[in-house]
Design a protein around this motif. Structure first.
Motif, mmCIF file in Angstrom:
data_model
loop_
_atom_site.group_PDB
_atom_site.id
_atom_site.type_symbol
_atom_site.label_atom_id
_atom_site.label_comp_id
_atom_site.label_asym_id
_atom_site.label_seq_id
_atom_site.Cartn_x
_atom_site.Cartn_y
_atom_site.Cartn_z
ATOM 1 N N GLU A 1 -5.575 -1.240 3.213
ATOM 2 C CA GLU A 1 -4.980 -2.450 3.792
ATOM 3 C C GLU A 1 -6.055 -3.379 4.337
ATOM 4 N N ARG A 2 -7.110 -2.807 4.921
ATOM 5 C CA ARG A 2 -8.195 -3.625 5.470
ATOM 6 C C ARG A 2 -9.021 -4.274 4.370
ATOM 7 N N ASN A 3 -9.144 -3.592 3.236
ATOM 8 C CA ASN A 3 -9.946 -4.104 2.139
ATOM 9 C C ASN A 3 -9.122 -4.039 0.857
ATOM 10 N N PRO A 4 -8.286 -5.050 0.622
ATOM 11 C CA PRO A 4 -7.401 -5.031 -0.550
ATOM 12 C C PRO A 4 -8.151 -4.949 -1.879
ATOM 13 N N GLN A 5 -9.408 -5.373 -1.914
ATOM 14 C CA GLN A 5 -10.180 -5.296 -3.154
ATOM 15 C C GLN A 5 -10.302 -3.848 -3.629
ATOM 16 N N VAL A 6 -10.351 -2.906 -2.715
ATOM 17 C CA VAL A 6 -10.417 -1.487 -3.079
ATOM 18 C C VAL A 6 -9.114 -1.092 -3.766
ATOM 19 N N ALA A 7 -8.000 -1.544 -3.223
ATOM 20 C CA ALA A 7 -6.696 -1.246 -3.827
ATOM 21 C C ALA A 7 -6.592 -1.884 -5.206
ATOM 22 N N PHE A 8 -7.066 -3.117 -5.347
ATOM 23 C CA PHE A 8 -7.021 -3.780 -6.647
ATOM 24 C C PHE A 8 -7.880 -3.025 -7.660
ATOM 25 N N MET B 1 0.832 -1.208 0.000
ATOM 26 C CA MET B 1 0.000 0.000 0.000
ATOM 27 C C MET B 1 0.863 1.253 0.000
ATOM 28 N N ARG B 2 2.120 1.136 0.398
ATOM 29 C CA ARG B 2 3.038 2.281 0.364
ATOM 30 C C ARG B 2 3.336 2.719 -1.067
ATOM 31 N N GLY B 3 3.097 1.830 -2.025
ATOM 32 C CA GLY B 3 3.325 2.161 -3.427
ATOM 33 C C GLY B 3 2.217 2.996 -4.029
ATOM 34 N N ILE B 4 1.139 3.164 -3.304
ATOM 35 C CA ILE B 4 0.025 3.999 -3.755
ATOM 36 C C ILE B 4 0.236 5.402 -3.199
ATOM 37 N N VAL B 5 0.216 6.384 -4.100
ATOM 38 C CA VAL B 5 0.460 7.771 -3.716
ATOM 39 C C VAL B 5 -0.876 8.434 -3.354
ATOM 40 N N ASP C 1 -5.486 0.927 -15.050
ATOM 41 C CA ASP C 1 -5.094 -0.067 -16.051
ATOM 42 C C ASP C 1 -3.764 -0.749 -15.711
ATOM 43 N N LEU C 2 -3.497 -0.943 -14.423
ATOM 44 C CA LEU C 2 -2.265 -1.616 -14.033
ATOM 45 C C LEU C 2 -2.429 -3.130 -13.902
ATOM 46 N N LEU C 3 -3.671 -3.609 -13.851
ATOM 47 C CA LEU C 3 -3.880 -5.045 -13.760
ATOM 48 C C LEU C 3 -4.285 -5.622 -15.111
ATOM 49 N N GLY C 4 -4.219 -4.799 -16.162
ATOM 50 C CA GLY C 4 -4.532 -5.276 -17.511
ATOM 51 C C GLY C 4 -5.998 -5.588 -17.707
#
Length: 133
Positions: free
Chosen positions: A114-121, A84-88, A128-131
């Motif tokens: 961090e609590r809900n990784p689906q939001v980060a995904f 999550m540190r990679g997200i600005v 468009d980072l996950l293609g």
């Protein structure tokens, strides 16, 4: 008789660089950030820490701008995102925004991701980072 909404108490002298004094001399529209009292800030932080989904995050960003004039930019960093540190997470400069608040809002968003990784995904997919497209 009209009542003034509660405004945030000033920080102790020398403890903050928010520019509250200059903001009080500006038009009321620019003073919206002062409506974020310590109690309201606690509610906002709790809400940001408990994100439901990506739409919820976008809705909160929109509401912070509408109610407080506060723009929050969230995007993947320039290098690869492994944690999550990679997200600005950046707040636009806004007079009257307390130094501690400028730190606590991004931290709360990061904890929510961090609590809900689906939001980060979903955030990564929106950029468009996950293609996905």
């Amino acid at each position: 008789m009209t009542t003034q909404p509660a405004q945030r108490h000033p920080c102790p002298p020398g403890a903050c660089d928010c520019g509250r004094e200059q903001l009080l001399e500006s038009p009321e529209q620019l003073q919206r950030i002062l409506l974020l009292t310590r109690e309201e800030e606690k509610k906002l932080i709790a809400r940001l820490e408990n994100l439901k989904d990506f739409d919820d995050l976008q809705h909160l960003q929109q509401r912070m701008y509408q109610n407080l004039g506060l723009r929050v930019h969230i995007a993947p960093g320039f290098n690869e995102v492994r944690t999550m540190r990679g997200i600005v997470i950046e707040l636009e400069a806004l007079p009257g925004l307390c130094r501690k608040t400028r730190q606590s809002i991004p931290a709360a968003i990061r904890r929510g991701l961090e609590r809900n990784p689906q939001v980060a995904f979903s955030l990564l997919d929106a950029h468009d980072l996950l293609g996905g497209g």
